[in-house]
Design an enzyme around this catalytic site. Structure first.
Site, PDB file in Angstrom:
ATOM      1  CD  GLU A  95      39.061  40.912  39.165  1.00 43.24           C
ATOM      2  OE1 GLU A  95      39.960  40.154  39.374  1.00 43.24           O
ATOM      3  OE2 GLU A  95      38.565  40.822  38.113  1.00 43.24           O
ATOM      4  CG  ASP A 114      40.996  40.518  32.615  1.00 40.50           C
ATOM      5  OD1 ASP A 114      42.091  40.081  32.651  1.00 40.50           O
ATOM      6  OD2 ASP A 114      40.324  39.970  33.024  1.00 40.50           O
ATOM      7  CD  GLU A 125      41.165  34.694  32.909  1.00 44.20           C
ATOM      8  OE1 GLU A 125      42.417  35.300  33.368  1.00 44.20           O
ATOM      9  OE2 GLU A 125      40.231  35.003  33.500  1.00 44.20           O
TER      10      GLU A 125
END
Ligand code: GCW
Length: 712
Positions: free
Chosen positions: A306, A380, A408
């Site tokens: 990322e 993820d 998240e």
């Protein structure tokens, strides 16, 4: 109006005489309400005899004093010899001649951090002994003893021997130096960088107490998307001050290391891991860190992922990068935790396959103080993923499992989702790498492949909110992570039971129904968000709310579900991306076969026709709808259940949870309605009979924007 009056009233008096704000977590030490039990506990613990002088022993003594005072309304007299029944004796064979004389055989089994709690007669008096080989073991034993009383268990004639199964049990804070937290939903960072090192917030000690009470022994205090500044002298001195607070509690500090730090703060032209100047720079940096923090744990690194810098920027490998840092830390016994969360932002190969492809080939190439740290699943931290195929595939490498405690993808700090069942699902997954029973727990414990080191990490959900985690029930995820890191064999039910009793009440008419809901809560969330193996269909900007329609550059939501007129799901079988080939044959055979795959992972591995007949006898479209609706109705049932528990706990936390459940219900319905309407545009079938149609149009759900919040 009524509600406000109730809240004010509650703030003044509360159930136990004052309002509960959740700050005390599971260390509340409220009086044991059963008088019989109180009397028995009091007869077993009348006074305390502490051997040892260290800060750790002082912390254990303080905790026992506070705990017994709260639980049994008794001030523990501290004595220097055993003169009566009911003496609680604490120490190690080194600090206490009395304990040495007992020749406790169990101590040979408990290692550096384990303990035993045992009823023993000494000089004719009945005593309770907390013994260990180290002071830290004594501290852990002290917390265990308190938890036995908190949960109403017997402490007469006991013999408990326990030790952790995993060596490094580490929290990963994604905290930035400016005080924000990446994916943190409980306010700002606990670390007050501006006032450190001079001002040590008392919260740091309470943080350490909470962690020690569940056996967490390490903390990475900064974000994996790292700033090189955290490695400068100014910040190292601040980190050293935190380390000093945490040390008595057995907690080591770790830092994330930005790979390009030699350029950014070292004035070098390159960060090439094979460049002699770079190698020298990291060695000097490590020496400097250890001069401030002698027991520094090591580095956590996110490299070439990322947009983060890494060895590949210089055409070097992950192994070359990790080993260079490992060499710098080795003289000080530090470790490198090198993350395996890597994928190309540009679309190409199946994202689920990338980490395996990049890392498997380096099995055996890493230095002995390197861990490779994969997430629990290959994509993820989604509500449900199959286990990461690197587990089992890198038998010559120490693998550190990374869980996400912060929610998240599971409702931030708004939804009540108990994560222990998710943790358990991963830990008990069988990789078959060395035949049946090659579970991830055994791999992470280092047992299966007989590694020297073992470790597990959890991305923290802790922030500056008064109750630490935002949602009162999010505390249970911090708690469960610690308990499972200590012992991966523990069941989510046992952990929930302990947590509820310590956090709320021992009243079984509260504990039983709430526990039942907690245990099912993750499955409900999967159902109203991403059932049947769907994943990554949240809003791609905020990661909150549904977004199966979202399109951004690179990967977009459609790539993860591939819905079309025929069906839905990603073909990862040997006829598709062949991600199944990364698993061992037994697992591969199951995932590859549409008739053998569990429905929970169906659409992760298969592109399935809308009219496909499921084992439930519903077709795929009907099953999808069924799951979305049942997820929401489960939340509604919990709301009813919760309302009936009103007077069983303090009014403030009761009201907080009630409001949050109402939010969760609204948002679960938003997920369901948006997703069902969207997928219907492909399935082209009506809602099966009996389901209430969404109130609004698909366009409406697409337009909903998540309200601004800090730290998203
Ligand atoms: O889940 C993703 C998050 C990023 C995070 C990244 C990672 C720290 O959306 O915020 O960055 O994972 O794990 O590195």
């Amino acid at each position: 109006m009524n509600r406000i009056i109730l809240m004010l009233f509650a703030m003044l008096i509360g159930t136990n005489g004052y309002a509960e704000n959740g700050y005390d977590l599971w260390l509340r030490y409220k009086p044991v309400y059963d008088t019989n039990k109180t009397n028995i506990y009091r007869s077993v613990i009348k006074q305390i005899y502490v051997a040892g002088e260290s800060k750790t022993i002082a912390a254990a003594t303080m905790e026992l004093q506070i705990g017994i005072k709260g639980l049994l309304s008794r001030s523990l007299k501290s004595v220097r010899h055993i003169n009566t029944d009911g003496t609680l004796l604490l120490g190690t064979p080194i600090t206490s001649a009395t304990i040495a004389k007992l020749r406790l055989a169990e101590l040979s089994r408990v290692g550096n951090e384990g303990y035993l709690i045992k009823s023993i007669r000494i000089n004719g008096k009945s005593c309770l002994v907390i013994a260990a080989n180290t002071d830290i073991g004594v501290l852990y034993g002290s917390y265990r003893l308190l938890s036995l009383i908190q949960t109403g268990q017997s402490i007469q004639n006991i013999s408990i021997v326990d030790h952790p199964k995993i060596q490094l049990r580490v929290l990963n804070h994604w905290d930035n130096l400016n005080g924000t937290i990446e994916r943190g939903y409980a306010g700002y960072s606990l670390w007050d960088w501006q006032r450190l090192p001079g001002y040590l917030d008392p919260r740091y000690t309470d943080y350490a107490r909470a962690n020690a009470s569940i056996g967490i022994n390490g903390t990475v205090i900064n974000n994996v998307n790292a700033s090189a500044r955290s490695l400068t002298k100014d910040y190292l001195i601040k980190a050293a001050a935190l380390a000093q607070v945490f040390r008595p509690y057995g907690i080591k500090i770790y830092l994330t290391a930005r790979f390009s730090a030699p350029i950014e703060i070292g004035g070098l032209k390159t960060a090439d891991p094979l460049d002699p100047e770079v190698i020298k720079w990291w060695k000097r940096k490590a020496d400097e860190i250890y001069s401030y923090i002698p027991d520094f744990g090591g580095f956590l690194v996110k490299a070439n992922s990322e947009g983060q810098p890494g060895p590949q920027d210089y055409k070097r490998s992950h192994a070359e990068g990790a080993n260079m840092m490992a060499d710098a830390l080795a003289p000080h016994n530090g470790v490198v935790m090198w993350r395996a969360f890597v994928y190309e932002n540009i679309k190409g190969e199946d994202r689920a396959k990338q980490a395996y492809q990049e890392f498997k080939k380096f099995d055996g190439a890493f230095k002995s103080n390197v861990f490779i740290q994969p997430k629990n699943g290959p994509i993820d931290f989604q509500p449900r993923e199959p286990f990461h195929p690197l587990f089992g595939a890198m038998s010559k490498t120490q693998l550190m499992l990374e869980f996400q405690i912060t929610q998240e993808y599971l409702g931030f700090a708004t939804h009540l989702v108990y994560l222990a069942p998710l943790f358990k699902e991963t830990l008990s997954a069988d990789t078959y790498s060395k035949g049946k029973g090659s579970t991830i727990a055994k791999i992470v414990e280092g047992k299966l492949e007989e590694h020297q080191r073992s470790g597990i990490a959890g991305v923290a959900n802790i922030g500056s909110d008064i109750n630490w985690t935002g949602h009162p029930f999010a505390q249970s995820n911090w708690y469960a992570f610690g308990r499972m890191a200590w012992n991966p064999d523990l069941s989510p039910a046992v952990i929930a039971d302990d947590w509820l009793k310590m956090t709320f009440t021992n009243d079984s008419s509260f504990v039983a129904p709430v526990k039942e809901y907690m245990l099912a809560s993750r499955e409900h969330a999967v159902n109203y968000m991403m059932p049947l193996g769907l994943n990554h269909i949240m809003n791609l900007g905020t990661h909150y709310g549904p977004g199966p329609w979202d399109k951004i550059t690179g990967w977009n939501a459609h790539d993860y579900h591939l819905a079309d007129d025929e069906g839905i799901g990603v073909d990862r079988t040997d006829k598709g991306s062949d991600a199944v080939s990364q698993y061992f044959p037994e697992v591969r055979a199951q995932y590859n076969d549409i008739n053998k795959i569990p429905p929970e992972l169906l659409l992760w591995f298969h592109h399935v026709p809308w009219k496909y007949k499921m084992a439930s006898d519903r077709n795929l479209w009907e099953e999808l709808v069924y799951r979305y609706y049942s997820g929401v109705s489960a939340v509604e049932k919990m709301q009813d259940k919760w309302d009936r528990l009103e007077h069983k706990i303090d009014p403030v936390r009761f009201e907080q949870v009630k409001q949050l459940l109402a939010e969760q219900q609204r948002e679960a319905a938003w997920w369901r309605d948006g997703s069902v309407l969207y997928f219907q545009t492909y399935a082209k079938m009506p809602l099966p009979a009996g389901y209430k149609a969404p109130l609004r149009t698909l366009e409406h759900y697409k337009q909903i924007k998540m309200p601004d919040r800090i730290n998203k």
